[in-house]
Design a protein around this motif. Structure first.
Motif, PDB file in Angstrom:
ATOM      1  N   ARG A  83     133.551 -23.936  78.571  1.00 27.54           N
ATOM      2  CA  ARG A  83     134.017 -23.616  77.215  1.00 27.54           C
ATOM      3  C   ARG A  83     132.849 -23.549  76.245  1.00 27.54           C
ATOM      4  N   GLU A  84     131.928 -24.479  76.384  1.00 29.23           N
ATOM      5  CA  GLU A  84     130.753 -24.480  75.506  1.00 29.23           C
ATOM      6  C   GLU A  84     129.922 -23.221  75.720  1.00 29.23           C
ATOM      7  N   ARG A  86     130.990 -20.300  76.711  1.00 32.53           N
ATOM      8  CA  ARG A  86     131.709 -19.176  76.109  1.00 32.53           C
ATOM      9  C   ARG A  86     131.573 -19.159  74.595  1.00 32.53           C
ATOM     10  N   GLU A  87     131.523 -20.345  73.989  1.00 30.21           N
ATOM     11  CA  GLU A  87     131.511 -20.442  72.532  1.00 30.21           C
ATOM     12  C   GLU A  87     130.118 -20.304  71.927  1.00 30.21           C
ATOM     13  N   THR A  88     129.079 -20.375  72.734  1.00 35.91           N
ATOM     14  CA  THR A  88     127.726 -20.316  72.194  1.00 35.91           C
ATOM     15  C   THR A  88     127.104 -18.960  72.435  1.00 35.91           C
ATOM     16  N   ASP A  89     126.083 -18.696  71.659  1.00 37.13           N
ATOM     17  CA  ASP A  89     125.278 -17.496  71.836  1.00 37.13           C
ATOM     18  C   ASP A  89     124.544 -17.637  73.163  1.00 37.13           C
TER      19      ASP A  89
END
Length: 102
Positions: A83-84, A86-89
């Motif tokens: 999830r991290e 996917r959520e980060t650049d």
């Protein structure tokens, strides 16, 4: 009519066959006949489904032991890490990994 057939089996398979026949109280040839009848009675689709299931079980067993002997860099659950990601650049370092190259 009954035909006699000569086949070659690896020692380990023959031992398993004899042990199973003893346990079931069958003659070796009876167990072979029963096994062949069962196998040949299945459709190709059923046999492929069983083979696919066996491969999946083998892969799952490998996944259960994948971590053995490997260094753990992040002990968070995998889904949290994904999830991290996917959520980060893509160029941003993961939390706690600023100084490590992944």
């Amino acid at each position: 009519m009954t035909a006699k057939v000569t086949i070659s089996l690896p020692d380990e398979l023959l031992e398993r066959l004899d042990a199973e026949a003893r346990e079931l109280g069958l003659a070796r040839s009876e167990l072979v006949q029963e096994s062949l009848t069962t196998y040949l009675g299945k459709t190709a689709e059923q046999r492929e489904a069983e083979a696919r299931r066996a491969r999946m079980e083998w892969a799952l067993e490998g996944m259960r032991h994948f971590h053995e002997g490997r260094t753990v860099y992040d002990d968070r659950p995998s889904l949290e890490i994904l999830r991290e990601i996917r959520e980060t650049d893509d160029s941003a370092p993961l939390r706690g990994h600023e100084d490590r190259r992944l």
